[in-house]
Design a protein around this motif. Structure first.
Motif: not given
Length: 202
Positions: A158-159, A164, A167-168, A173, A180, A183
């Motif tokens: 998660q960022c 923010c 999720s990735y 990621w 992110c 961002c």
């Protein structure tokens, strides 16, 4: 006298008879006998074999590749390398497409994550609603590939930004450079805007 004579003549025609005939086809019918267990097992075994073939059909189709690989090893190696390179090429192309799409949505201020009540409760109160991860609707999705968070051993990232909530998955990621995309795009646009304003002031 004549009446008695006529009565005696007519009386001979007044005859009552009952005919009772019984017919049966018992001799024509076959003699039934109990079916042996051998035939019962044979019938149900056939049905079981058919259902088993339906279930393992996809696995049996894979045996063709194994059999061909035993006879044509070089061809099998070329096929595996081609599939591997094609998968990598498609993955890179899909990542570039999704990256541009995310950046475009960020610049248009239209990037949104569809969070339901369960996900919001889980993110805001992780200790109290930790059990919600058992429900499919309370799991997060990757921003890039839309993969759903697994039930056990989740490695979703998660960022780090508190504002923010994207999720990735581990693969996306890593492809994004452990940062992110939303961002990073905002930071890049902000820095470019500041640079352009500084140049205008000069």
């Amino acid at each position: 006298m004549i009446a008695n004579l006529l009565r005696s003549v007519i009386k001979g025609f007044n005859v009552k008879k009952r005919i009772h005939i019984e017919r049966s086809n018992e001799r024509c019918l076959p003699q039934p006998s109990l079916l042996s267990n051998y035939y019962i097992y044979k019938i149900y075994g056939t049905y079981f074999a058919i259902w088993l073939l339906i279930l393992v059909n996809m696995y049996s189709q894979r045996l063709r590749r194994v059999i061909c690989g035993l006879f044509f090893k070089k061809r099998e190696k070329r096929r595996v390398l081609h599939l591997y390179n094609e998968t990598l090429r498609r993955r890179v192309g899909y990542y570039r497409f999704m990256k541009k799409k995310v950046q475009k949505l960020v610049r248009q201020r239209r990037l949104q994550d569809n969070l339901n009540v369960l996900v919001v409760l889980r993110l805001r109160f992780p200790r109290a609603f930790r059990f919600l991860h058992l429900l499919p609707g309370a799991r997060r999705k990757c921003l890039i590939c839309k993969e759903v968070e697994p039930l056990c051993r989740s490695r979703f990232e998660q960022c780090r930004n508190e504002l923010c909530h994207f999720s990735y998955c581990p693969e996306c990621w890593e492809d994004s450079g452990n940062k992110c995309l939303a961002c990073a795009t905002l930071d890049a646009d902000t820095s470019s805007g500041l640079d352009s304003s500084d140049e205008d002031d000069d």
